[in-house]
Write an enzyme that holds these catalytic residues in place. Structure first.
Site, PDB file in Angstrom:
ATOM      1  N   LYS A 152       1.076  -1.544   0.232  1.00 37.32           N
ATOM      2  CA  LYS A 152      -0.075   0.080   0.099  1.00 37.32           C
ATOM      3  C   LYS A 152       0.796   1.339   0.043  1.00 37.32           C
ATOM      4  O   LYS A 152       2.127   0.777   0.280  1.00 37.32           O
ATOM      5  CB  LYS A 152      -1.176  -0.563   0.678  1.00 37.32           C
ATOM      6  CG  LYS A 152      -0.387   0.565   2.241  1.00 37.32           C
ATOM      7  CD  LYS A 152      -1.329   0.987   3.492  1.00 37.32           C
ATOM      8  CE  LYS A 152      -0.145   1.123   4.716  1.00 37.32           C
ATOM      9  NZ  LYS A 152      -0.257   2.519   5.440  1.00 37.32           N
ATOM     10  N   ASP A 181      -0.214  -6.451   2.718  1.00 38.63           N
ATOM     11  CA  ASP A 181      -0.378  -6.605   3.741  1.00 38.63           C
ATOM     12  C   ASP A 181      -0.172  -6.699   4.684  1.00 38.63           C
ATOM     13  O   ASP A 181       0.182  -8.083   5.200  1.00 38.63           O
ATOM     14  CB  ASP A 181      -2.233  -6.575   4.078  1.00 38.63           C
ATOM     15  CG  ASP A 181      -2.628  -5.733   5.561  1.00 38.63           C
ATOM     16  OD1 ASP A 181      -1.843  -5.575   6.444  1.00 38.63           O
ATOM     17  OD2 ASP A 181      -3.854  -4.861   5.110  1.00 38.63           O
ATOM     18  N   HIS A 182       1.545  -6.273   5.837  1.00 33.89           N
ATOM     19  CA  HIS A 182       2.003  -6.749   6.593  1.00 33.89           C
ATOM     20  C   HIS A 182       1.392  -7.218   8.105  1.00 33.89           C
ATOM     21  O   HIS A 182       1.731  -8.264   8.393  1.00 33.89           O
ATOM     22  CB  HIS A 182       3.324  -5.913   6.752  1.00 33.89           C
ATOM     23  CG  HIS A 182       2.841  -5.142   7.945  1.00 33.89           C
ATOM     24  ND1 HIS A 182       2.022  -3.494   7.653  1.00 33.89           N
ATOM     25  CD2 HIS A 182       3.493  -4.901   9.435  1.00 33.89           C
ATOM     26  CE1 HIS A 182       2.186  -3.537   8.742  1.00 33.89           C
ATOM     27  NE2 HIS A 182       3.233  -4.006   9.710  1.00 33.89           N
ATOM     28  N   GLY A 185       0.736 -10.693   7.946  1.00 41.74           N
ATOM     29  CA  GLY A 185       2.168 -11.613   7.727  1.00 41.74           C
ATOM     30  C   GLY A 185       2.188 -11.986   9.240  1.00 41.74           C
ATOM     31  O   GLY A 185       3.556 -12.663   9.788  1.00 41.74           O
ATOM     32  N   HIS A 244      -5.360  -3.034   7.411  1.00 44.89           N
ATOM     33  CA  HIS A 244      -4.791  -4.171   8.783  1.00 44.89           C
ATOM     34  C   HIS A 244      -6.079  -4.353   8.650  1.00 44.89           C
ATOM     35  O   HIS A 244      -5.823  -5.787   9.377  1.00 44.89           O
ATOM     36  CB  HIS A 244      -3.901  -3.043   9.191  1.00 44.89           C
ATOM     37  CG  HIS A 244      -2.335  -2.777   8.565  1.00 44.89           C
ATOM     38  ND1 HIS A 244      -2.223  -3.112   7.285  1.00 44.89           N
ATOM     39  CD2 HIS A 244      -1.609  -1.637   8.865  1.00 44.89           C
ATOM     40  CE1 HIS A 244      -1.052  -2.881   6.812  1.00 44.89           C
ATOM     41  NE2 HIS A 244      -0.844  -1.491   8.259  1.00 44.89           N
TER      42      HIS A 244
END
Ligand code: BG6
Length: 479
Positions: A152, A181-182, A185, A244
């Site tokens: 993003k 989109d971290h 993870g 998020h």
């Protein structure tokens, strides 16, 4: 199934994201033996610098506080496999030059196979020219794979996102594209699927019959601190909620996935957020800390929200009527990201004024899952007291290291596993949910709403209490 003969090209290698996240994650994977054999890393950016200077930057965020010789050796090895090329993002000839460098590395391979992974640690303004130039000048047409990893911002609203994604699609297929989109993870976000689908006890209570309301909360203890110019264009909703927190919500609420389209089917059941289900805030100076408007990079009198609470409703049989409150803010009293599922009251019976059960999944810091429940006070009388069953990771899993989100995601991309990435159609529905309130906040249909003020270092706007109570939340003494 990692592929040998792989080069990972980090575009924007001289920037902040590369220095703080991408390169340290690549190092972490390397050190743990998770990069393909013979992997090479190539940095690319506009800044002119020699290999040594690049190495210095690339490793400046790698932690080795005790000068562990084993880590130092790995750092040296990591440097040895990393090179740097400088060049413009717009100029095709510069990408021919990059391609030549990649070709030289590949000329040493034993087999014909060549694989190239391109990581965009870039500002969005150059996403399209870089995607185009890579495709036209650095693409392996035969005998290997090509992948791009992007992150993003993917546009600012539905229309601009469609335009951006449409442009990128001209050059890179969905299969070749990995949109990060971290939050997907993060260990505790991944854990949601296990909690839900590997436990009968959880799964059985996971619906409107048992659950009163759900709070998904993101708190950061710092403000924009001189980087507000960038933030001000986006605001907290685009920065954290629309991506998020919405991703967390979708994993929390989707049906058991039979296919990877499960998430977007869920998101399609959520109508656009109403203005009346929104609370906006902006921090002001307090406790010796500056207010948002004191940040010199922020336009004077900006009404950009640095705090937002929004309530989403899922219209499907499982969740009809359950409010999902997503809230996020900068410059608050603590760093904390958590999901708090509040169950309904027990039906009136032998116990009165009983605290509600709550299941809390603390995403960070100090990863934990805990269930607040009532138990009999030990002793020769019967009284229920609230207590908790507590699974705090650092106490329970003392031997395990929790991986960095970027390590987990880069590894997935290397393996070609799309399940923890954001799909094109999913992004489209995510923007549909948020675009109307974003346009309202941006003043596209009338005067811009004024956020309420909250002091730097506080729990958020004082209006928050009434806001969450409106959706049935009952404070039961937060753990
Ligand atoms: C980023 C936002 O996507 O996420 C930042 O742009 C925010 O504003 C960050 O600070 C939070 O990430 P994490 O991993 O620290 O929770």
């Amino acid at each position: 199934e990692l592929k040998d003969n792989t080069i990972i090209v980090v575009l924007g290698a001289s920037g902040d994201l590369a220095k703080k996240k991408t390169l340290p994650a690549l190092f972490g994977l390397y050190r743990q033996g998770f990069l393909p054999r013979d992997v090479k890393i190539v940095g690319y950016a506009r800044t002119k610098m020699d290999r040594d200077e690049f190495h210095k930057r690339a490793t400046s965020y790698i932690k080795n506080p005790d000068n562990d010789p084993e880590i130092s050796t790995s750092i040296d090895e990591f440097k040895a496999l990393s090179t740097y090329v400088s060049g413009s993002y717009e100029d095709g000839a510069a990408f021919d030059n990059l391609n030549k460098h990649l070709g030289e590395i590949e000329s040493e391979y034993q087999s014909k196979e060549r694989n190239r992974i391109f990581y965009f640690a870039l500002p969005p303004s150059v996403f399209v020219p870089v995607a185009k130039n890579l495709k036209e000048h650095c693409y392996i047409a035969k005998g290997g794979i090509n992948r791009v990893i992007v992150e993003k911002p993917f546009g600012k609203d539905l229309e601009s996102a469609r335009e951006l994604l449409g442009s990128l699609k001209q050059y890179w297929t969905e299969d070749e594209t990995f949109r990060i989109d971290h939050y997907l993870g993060k260990e505790m976000v991944k854990n949601l699927l296990v909690l839900r689908f590997a436990n009968v006890a959880m799964g059985a209570a996971w619906d409107k019959n048992s659950i009163s309301n759900v709070q998904i909360t993101f708190k950061e203890p710092f403000g924009t601190e001189g980087r507000g110019g960038y933030f001000d264009e986006f605001g907290i909703i685009r920065d954290v909620l629309q991506n998020h927190l919405l991703q967390v919500l979708s994993i929390l609420t989707m049906e058991r996935p039979v296919s990877f389209s499960a998430e977007d089917i869920l998101l399609r059941c959520i109508p656009p957020i109403e203005q009346s289900d929104t609370l906006l805030g902006q921090y002001v100076a307090a406790n010796g800390k500056p207010g948002y408007l004191d940040d010199e990079t922020v336009p004077p009198q900006s009404v950009c929200p640095t705090y937002a609470a929004t309530t989403l409703w899922i219209h499907n049989p499982r969740w009809e009527g359950v409010p999902f409150v997503l809230k996020a803010g900068k410059a608050l009293n603590e760093a904390k990201v958590e999901v708090r599922i509040q169950f309904k009251d027990v039906t009136q019976g032998i116990f009165k004024d009983i605290a509600r059960n709550e299941l809390v999944i603390r995403i960070q810091p100090s990863e934990a899952v805990y269930l607040k429940l009532n138990a009999k006070t030990p002793g020769l009388y019967t009284r229920a007291i609230p207590t908790e069953m507590d699974l705090t990771y650092k106490r329970r899993f003392t031997e395990s290291k929790i991986p960095e989100a970027y390590e987990a995601l880069i590894l997935d991309a290397l393996k070609g596993d799309h399940s923890n990435f954001v799909r094109h159609d999913e992004l489209d529905v995510a923007w549909k949910i948020f675009t109307p309130i974003l346009h309202w906040i941006d003043g596209l249909n009338g005067p811009r709403p004024r956020p309420v003020a909250y002091p730097y270092g506080s729990r958020g706007p004082k209006e928050l209490e009434a806001f969450i109570n409106k959706y049935g939340y009952k404070r039961s003494g937060e753990a």
